[in-house]
Write a protein that holds these residues in place. Sequence first.
Motif, PDB file in Angstrom:
ATOM      1  N   ASP A 121      -7.898  -3.334  -8.080  1.00 33.07           N
ATOM      2  CA  ASP A 121      -8.027  -2.358  -6.996  1.00 33.07           C
ATOM      3  C   ASP A 121      -8.143  -0.941  -7.552  1.00 33.07           C
ATOM      4  OD1 ASP A 121      -7.785  -4.299  -4.996  1.00 33.07           O
ATOM      5  OD2 ASP A 121      -5.609  -4.128  -4.942  1.00 33.07           O
ATOM      6  N   GLU A 123      -1.883  -9.263   4.044  1.00 35.16           N
ATOM      7  CA  GLU A 123      -1.327 -10.185   3.058  1.00 35.16           C
ATOM      8  C   GLU A 123      -1.983 -11.555   3.149  1.00 35.16           C
ATOM      9  OE1 GLU A 123       2.759 -10.007   4.110  1.00 35.16           O
ATOM     10  OE2 GLU A 123       3.166  -8.180   2.957  1.00 35.16           O
ATOM     11  N   ARG A 143      -5.599 -11.332   1.869  1.00 32.51           N
ATOM     12  CA  ARG A 143      -5.641 -11.131   0.422  1.00 32.51           C
ATOM     13  C   ARG A 143      -5.378 -12.434  -0.323  1.00 32.51           C
ATOM     14  NH1 ARG A 143      -1.068  -7.295  -1.456  1.00 32.51           N
ATOM     15  NH2 ARG A 143       0.067  -9.124  -0.731  1.00 32.51           N
ATOM     16  N   ASP A 144      -4.502 -13.279   0.212  1.00 27.36           N
ATOM     17  CA  ASP A 144      -4.137 -14.516  -0.466  1.00 27.36           C
ATOM     18  C   ASP A 144      -5.020 -15.694  -0.078  1.00 27.36           C
ATOM     19  OD1 ASP A 144      -2.120 -13.160  -1.718  1.00 27.36           O
ATOM     20  OD2 ASP A 144      -0.534 -13.863  -0.394  1.00 27.36           O
ATOM     21  N   GLN A 158     -10.457  -5.205  -0.664  1.00 26.99           N
ATOM     22  CA  GLN A 158      -9.323  -5.751  -1.402  1.00 26.99           C
ATOM     23  C   GLN A 158      -9.150  -7.243  -1.181  1.00 26.99           C
ATOM     24  OE1 GLN A 158      -6.643  -2.227  -0.134  1.00 26.99           O
ATOM     25  NE2 GLN A 158      -5.557  -3.188  -1.824  1.00 26.99           N
ATOM     26  N   THR A 159      -9.550  -7.728  -0.026  1.00 26.65           N
ATOM     27  CA  THR A 159      -9.318  -9.132   0.303  1.00 26.65           C
ATOM     28  C   THR A 159     -10.530 -10.010   0.049  1.00 26.65           C
ATOM     29  OG1 THR A 159      -9.977  -8.800   2.617  1.00 26.65           O
ATOM     30  CG2 THR A 159      -7.638  -8.493   2.071  1.00 26.65           C
ATOM     31  N   ARG A 168     -14.691 -11.701  -5.405  1.00 25.40           N
ATOM     32  CA  ARG A 168     -13.363 -11.196  -5.075  1.00 25.40           C
ATOM     33  C   ARG A 168     -12.369 -11.362  -6.214  1.00 25.40           C
ATOM     34  NH1 ARG A 168      -9.931 -15.004  -1.034  1.00 25.40           N
ATOM     35  NH2 ARG A 168      -8.383 -13.492  -1.698  1.00 25.40           N
ATOM     36  N   GLU A 218      -8.347  -9.554  -7.663  1.00 22.76           N
ATOM     37  CA  GLU A 218      -7.151 -10.349  -7.453  1.00 22.76           C
ATOM     38  C   GLU A 218      -6.105  -9.996  -8.495  1.00 22.76           C
ATOM     39  OE1 GLU A 218      -8.284 -14.434  -7.196  1.00 22.76           O
ATOM     40  OE2 GLU A 218      -8.928 -14.239  -5.121  1.00 22.76           O
TER      41      GLU A 218
END
Length: 754
Positions: free
Chosen positions: A165, A502, A505-506, A546-547, A748, A752
């Motif tokens: 990031d 969250e 992102r995961d 970010q995700t 992505r 991570e």
Amino acid sequence: MTDRERIAAARAVIAAARAAGRPALEEPEAKYLLALWGIAVPKGVRIDAAEPVESHLAGLDPPFAVKVIAPGILHKSDVGGVALALSDHAAVAAMRRAMLSSPALAGRPVAGFLVEEMAPRGHELAVGGFCDPRFGPVLMLGLGGIFVEVLSDVAFRLCPLTPGDARAMLGALRGRALLSGARGGIVADEKAILDVLLRLGGSDGLFPALADEIAEIDVNPLIASERGAVAADARIVLRERVADTLTHPALRAGSPLSRTAGEGAEPRRKPGEAGEGQEVLDRFAPLFFPQSIAVLGASAGGGAPANAVIRHIRGFGFAGPIYPVHPSAAAIEGLPAWPSLGALPQPVDYAFVAIAAAQVPAALRAAQGRVRFAQIMSSGFGEAEDGAAREAELVAAARAGGVRVIGPNCLGTHSPRGHLTFIAGMAQQEGAVGILSQSGGLAMDVMRRGQRRGLGFSGVVTIGNCADVTASELLEFLLADPETRVVGLYLEDAADGRRLFELMRDAEKPIVLLRGGRTGDGQRAALSHTGALASDERIWTALARQTGAALVDTLDEWIGALLAFQLLVPNRARPTGRVVLFGNGGGASVLAADAFARRGFAVAGFGAATRAALERLALPAGASVRNPIDVPANVLRRDEAAVARRILAAILDAGEADAVVMHLNMPVILSYRDSDMLGALIAAALAAGAGEAGRAHLILVLRSDGEPEIEAQKQECRRRALAAGIPVYDEIAEAAAALAALAQFERRRETEFE
């Protein structure tokens, strides 16, 4: 110093400031916190308004910077409270007298002065952070001066940041070349800049650790030289202590932000991990696979929307009991009616509620624990100007009645596996696309238009106001659901934004996000440039980057991206970058190259082996085998499109391309009526798409002029291609947008955790 000791020391400073009634830390205090987290600050000393200067400066090297410390003054330079490059202690003393006598400071209580060594020459950057009410801590990076103030050359990311990031933030700055010594300038220590970003906003950074205490952070300027980065100025504004106004528990006092690495922080499980995935599947099974249904709002006359819902559910193959609820009718739609939810002969999994808003709370209280989920179609709650209190009453009534509420202000749920729907005309075929939409009308659009274009749905839930069940709760289900391969979200707001971030992102599954209201004004009263620059659009863009979620702008792009993910297997070992274009029409090929280049793809020439293979085809004049490959229709028609088969085979066998886009001008092709050229070309595409896994993505674009006869043939071609796993688009730009969404998900891994 351990994490626990560092956080305790910082909280002690903040507590002292609060006890003194100050809404912000003084600059020395703010820099003390930065230093606790290992961020370099200038060497300095605090002196009061009268004490001798020379003895205090004995351990400092000139030149000096002098800054006033005064309660209530957040921007010291605005009142002449900053002086730089003072040569010695006498100059410092003189400047102190000048500031004290300044009209701008007249009548203001001056607590003292900060005298510091000047930071080394370097590039000025601005690093800021603010606490968004939905998403929690957000960090900004920008180049200082005109780049922030005028050009808004900034990048945002939600905390906690990963190293990827931080690198992405730096790479997003348009003026980044200046940091590399452009035009003979200073080469900034970029590693030091990244280190500052992570110490401020990383998993164990200052801002995430103190998110319940800090409203804003400004490090402006951060001076980046060849040998490091120094926080030359710092400001920290404290959060008002009204913890219950925060929308996520992780931001409330006494609760550390999720993923904070200090002692006592609990590890967060990912969706699908042991103990979590099955629990969420079981929790929402009654919604997606109901065994019994109640409907409130249908009438004996048969004309109410709830009557249509009963007919839709029965027509969709639901075999369980359906209980109309009506205070006086004996039967509705040929079914026995019941006076209340509490009077039903058995508990029900799902209730569809379409009665007046004022009647809804009482209806839910009467459930007495006999209803698992109630979906409230009724409007007039939080979305209405005077509906906030009514929505709060609704939630309280649902809790009293033991009911989880979907909505209110929504249209229903569509679950082919559960034989549940709220509209007519939908196929019962089970699919792999899960949809959550805050707009009921938009959900109907994506269902009907998406079905025509080839989407198959695992479930569609219209979620409306999300007064009780949140978007993130339902997203957890779709991410855990083994039948859902891609998730589409239409959101206008996200009160549970931190949890949503969250989960996204995961997530291992692709998510396509259509966000309504991205150009609206931000919802914060900003005290700093950071907050003023952080529009809603920028925060949602940061969330997507970010995700790895694909952030799209239109309904058609949303459907197109979902279709790509439904049919194509993302290649995360080799993200899509190089695209080969093949079709008929020179102008269309040029526009296609432009469309894909604008999306960041390389439409580049071929290597020697591929060129040789294509040249061996000996195509006649007028055909081009460079990328884009342009072959006139009169050449494609020969020998039942053998040329197309050979071209596609040569490209795919060479292995240079990450994606091949075949675009056909249908009116031109269909003008050759002496042969089934279109059928032969489609067969060539299907044969090419039947290769082994790991080959390039194959996409088909069928361009039409809208004539009914041509549209009918397009639909048949679409059906054949979809059955073979090849997505079909109507326009080249739509295909480029869909492939860009796929490529973003493939890439992505760059952001991570490392």
